[in-house]
Write an enzyme that holds these catalytic residues in place. Sequence first.
Site, PDB file in Angstrom:
ATOM      1  N   SER A   1      92.423 118.753  82.228  1.00 27.61           N
ATOM      2  CA  SER A   1      91.713 117.486  82.423  1.00 27.61           C
ATOM      3  C   SER A   1      92.216 116.440  81.452  1.00 27.61           C
ATOM      4  CB  SER A   1      90.223 117.716  82.182  1.00 27.61           C
ATOM      5  OG  SER A   1      89.552 116.477  82.064  1.00 27.61           O
TER       6      SER A   1
ATOM      7  N   TYR B   1      83.228 120.557  76.652  1.00 22.93           N
ATOM      8  CA  TYR B   1      84.093 120.780  77.812  1.00 22.93           C
ATOM      9  C   TYR B   1      85.546 120.479  77.465  1.00 22.93           C
ATOM     10  CZ  TYR B   1      86.309 119.750  82.292  1.00 22.93           C
ATOM     11  OH  TYR B   1      87.179 119.702  83.353  1.00 22.93           O
TER      12      TYR B   1
HETATM   13  C1  UD1 Z   1      85.175 112.625  83.560  1.00 20.16           C
HETATM   14  C2  UD1 Z   1      84.396 113.905  83.365  1.00 20.16           C
HETATM   15  C3  UD1 Z   1      85.269 114.985  82.954  1.00 20.16           C
HETATM   16  C4  UD1 Z   1      86.455 115.117  83.854  1.00 20.16           C
HETATM   17  C5  UD1 Z   1      87.197 113.818  83.863  1.00 20.16           C
HETATM   18  C6  UD1 Z   1      88.417 113.865  84.730  1.00 20.16           C
HETATM   19  C7  UD1 Z   1      82.123 114.079  82.595  1.00 20.16           C
HETATM   20  C8  UD1 Z   1      81.158 113.761  81.528  1.00 20.16           C
HETATM   21  N1  UD1 Z   1      83.364 113.714  82.364  1.00 20.16           N
HETATM   22  O1  UD1 Z   1      85.409 112.050  82.301  1.00 20.16           O
HETATM   23  O2  UD1 Z   1      84.550 116.191  82.978  1.00 20.16           O
HETATM   24  O3  UD1 Z   1      87.318 116.117  83.437  1.00 20.16           O
HETATM   25  O4  UD1 Z   1      86.341 112.807  84.300  1.00 20.16           O
HETATM   26  O5  UD1 Z   1      88.072 114.141  86.061  1.00 20.16           O
HETATM   27  O6  UD1 Z   1      81.771 114.627  83.609  1.00 20.16           O
HETATM   28  N2  UD1 Z   1      79.289 105.818  83.621  1.00 20.16           N
HETATM   29  C9  UD1 Z   1      78.501 104.812  84.148  1.00 20.16           C
HETATM   30  N3  UD1 Z   1      77.311 105.144  84.749  1.00 20.16           N
HETATM   31  C10 UD1 Z   1      76.900 106.450  84.876  1.00 20.16           C
HETATM   32  C11 UD1 Z   1      77.717 107.471  84.338  1.00 20.16           C
HETATM   33  C12 UD1 Z   1      78.909 107.117  83.722  1.00 20.16           C
HETATM   34  O7  UD1 Z   1      78.842 103.636  84.061  1.00 20.16           O
HETATM   35  O8  UD1 Z   1      75.838 106.683  85.454  1.00 20.16           O
HETATM   36  C13 UD1 Z   1      80.552 105.436  82.953  1.00 20.16           C
HETATM   37  C14 UD1 Z   1      80.702 106.081  81.601  1.00 20.16           C
HETATM   38  O9  UD1 Z   1      80.117 105.318  80.610  1.00 20.16           O
HETATM   39  C15 UD1 Z   1      82.223 106.133  81.459  1.00 20.16           C
HETATM   40  C16 UD1 Z   1      82.736 106.241  82.892  1.00 20.16           C
HETATM   41  O10 UD1 Z   1      81.644 105.881  83.725  1.00 20.16           O
HETATM   42  O11 UD1 Z   1      82.690 104.939  80.892  1.00 20.16           O
HETATM   43  C17 UD1 Z   1      83.216 107.608  83.268  1.00 20.16           C
HETATM   44  O12 UD1 Z   1      82.203 108.540  83.050  1.00 20.16           O
HETATM   45  P1  UD1 Z   1      82.339 110.101  83.402  1.00 20.16           P
HETATM   46  O13 UD1 Z   1      82.863 110.277  84.767  1.00 20.16           O
HETATM   47  O14 UD1 Z   1      81.040 110.741  83.082  1.00 20.16           O
HETATM   48  O15 UD1 Z   1      83.341 110.625  82.268  1.00 20.16           O
HETATM   49  P2  UD1 Z   1      84.929 110.567  81.994  1.00 20.16           P
HETATM   50  O16 UD1 Z   1      85.046 110.335  80.545  1.00 20.16           O
HETATM   51  O17 UD1 Z   1      85.653 109.605  82.862  1.00 20.16           O
END
Ligand code: UD1
Length: 345
Positions: A119, A179
Amino acid sequence: MTHILVTGGAGFIGSHVTSALLAANHDVSVLDCAHPAAHREPPPAPDGAILHRADVRDRGAVRAALRGVDAVVHQAALVGLGAGPDDLPEYVGCNDLGTAVLLAAMSEAGIRRLVLASSMVVYGEGAYRCERHGPVRPTPRDADDLAAGRFEPSCPHCRQPLTAGLVAEDAPVDPRSVYAATKVAQEHLTAVWARECDASVAALRYHNVYGPRMPRDTPYSGVAAIFRSALAGGRAPRVYEDGGQVRDFVHVGDVAAANVAALGAGRGFRAYNVASGRPTTVGDMAGLLADAFGGPRPVVTGQFRLGDVRHVVASPARAAAELGFRAAVPPADGLREFACAPLRG
Ligand code: UD1
């Protein structure tokens, strides 16, 4: 024709990998324990594949599933942020002990080809440049800065704003979550194994994967599933920070194609970004999904999660040059389709 074992082959990404391998005329076996963090109900066997309903930590079951197998595609893992420190042993157990058991059983069976689902979380923050100081690692994000709406990382030397660049595979690893730490450990374990056994390991660093059959919103979900589930429930997607954080959203069909291509990787350990090559802000992604779904407009909340990184933008160059992999689905098209695609229960 070769016989491939897909661990986690009944899951979201694994089931697409299984279909792509079958379509490429491979025989496919699936090892999947239907882990409750990933499945509310045990998923059916993917059509055309042999299903072993067992845990990757179960040496006897892994040994049995490896009979007659030529290569392994290792997708079984607990993903996401999880519910808290209580989850720690299960993350390390599934992801790292599971990988260790698999590698030992592969050596025993004389199997020396592995594709690992890694990842982009192994990088922590993406790549940044300061106008004065060149490439720099930003200082960890500060809660006071974030609370004041200062979301962009700054230069550790002069505190000036930075420009985000492309992360290549030789960037240092900097895991920021349990993770992420388990994914780094998987990479290290498989790299040692590749050297000791003169084997081939392609570690595919998936960027933000989305697509049909993505699980609904759980503590283990990424942002695409969270927004899609909100829309399905009639709620507006809630965009954190100012919505300007950049990610690369890659379609699960492209991820499956990258796995098929990675089976041809050379000897030794090699990591590859698997990305669309067309970065998007989280705010734009939310808007695109909401428009395509016909749901409420996203709300930019200014909320933040201290552990989140600001921008991660991949260079897809190495996978293109060495594996011949290029994503086929532009995020604008894929996200539009995803807005109305079925989610898994
Ligand atoms: C994600 C996954 C990770 C995976 C990677 C690659 C999580 C926590 N992280 O990392 O496991 O390996 O993608 O596929 O699952 N956000 C919002 N609103 C929300 C939730 C999140 O705006 O309700 C924003 C967060 O602040 C962040 C972005 O969306 O800036 C991405 O969040 P998320 O998908 O959770 O985590 P990644 O760091 O991209």
